[in-house]
Design an enzyme around this catalytic site. Structure first.
Site, short mmCIF file in Angstrom:
data_model
loop_
_atom_site.label_atom_id
_atom_site.label_comp_id
_atom_site.label_asym_id
_atom_site.label_seq_id
_atom_site.Cartn_x
_atom_site.Cartn_y
_atom_site.Cartn_z
N GLU A 114 -5.54 -3.26 -0.35
CA GLU A 114 -6.83 -3.29 0.34
C GLU A 114 -7.97 -2.77 -0.53
OE1 GLU A 114 -5.42 0.89 1.03
OE2 GLU A 114 -4.52 -1.09 0.80
N HIS A 126 -2.75 0.01 -3.85
CA HIS A 126 -3.45 -0.30 -2.60
C HIS A 126 -3.99 -1.73 -2.65
CE1 HIS A 126 -3.67 3.76 -0.74
NE2 HIS A 126 -3.56 4.15 -2.01
N CYS A 160 1.50 2.47 -0.55
CA CYS A 160 1.34 3.80 -1.13
C CYS A 160 2.36 4.79 -0.54
CB CYS A 160 -0.10 4.29 -0.97
SG CYS A 160 -0.50 5.73 -2.02
#
Length: 205
Positions: free
Chosen positions: A189, A187, A79
């Site tokens: 994650e 992202h 990001c």
């Protein structure tokens, strides 16, 4: 061991937990000396470009990041940690980035449309990626959905470093790769199994 840079911005624990879910030990550090000795390095981030660069500079991370990348060890930006790899950003004025990749960071236009409807900025939520064959995307299908939260997108000068693209009113670069340096606008994650696959791939490098 995977090292995650803590410079006061970003969802560090989420990234750390993501690596732990796929079987890798990850440490979060605000010590530049730890960064210099890392095996694999991750630069996450959420927030404003200028603040990110100021915090990296104040924390003493600029030179260690450059030195780490020069050694050829695996590096992942996420990001905002992707955007600061570029040369400059127009967010709240003109600001210099790390300059790993020549290019700039530009805001999405407010009048972008899809099927006659104006698209919202920031670009937030799930969207697809079209990617080329790089180690980070091993086992990731084309058109996989990943999670985005951003108002600015990168425009690298060298199109050969673009590793993935996404459509949101325009086709924009959503991932980049050159040698040992990889970075994603989305992202991993937060991208469920697809993202965890990417984190596992990074840990295997």
């Amino acid at each position: 061991m995977i090292t995650i840079i803590d410079y006061g911005m970003g969802n560090l624990r989420s990234v750390q937990k993501g690596f732990e879910k796929v079987g890798y030990t990850a440490q979060v550090t605000d010590d530049p000396r730890v960064v210099e000795k890392a095996e694999r390095l991750v630069l996450p981030g959420v927030g404003a470009f200028r603040d990110c660069m100021d915090n990296l500079r104040d924390g003493g991370f600029i030179e260690p990041i450059h030195q780490f990348i020069a050694t050829g060890r695996p590096f992942l930006g996420i990001c905002l940690g992707f955007q600061v790899l570029l040369g400059e950003s127009e967010e709240f004025g003109s600001h210099q980035g790390l300059g790993i990749f020549p290019g700039k960071v530009t805001r999405f236009a407010e009048d972008m449309q899809l099927d006659g409807e104006t698209l919202k900025v920031p670009h937030m939520g799930w969207n697809r990626i079209q990617h080329r064959d790089i180690p980070l995307f091993k086992g990731v299908a084309q058109d996989s959905f990943v999670y985005f939260v951003h108002s600015y997108y990168v425009q690298p000068e060298d199109s050969t470093v673009v590793a993935a693209t996404t459509d949101y009113g325009i086709e924009f670069c959503s991932a980049i790769c050159r040698d040992n340096v990889m970075a994603t606008q989305f992202h991993p994650e937060k991208s469920q199994q697809v993202g965890l696959t990417m984190l596992k791939n990074f840990g295997e490098l």
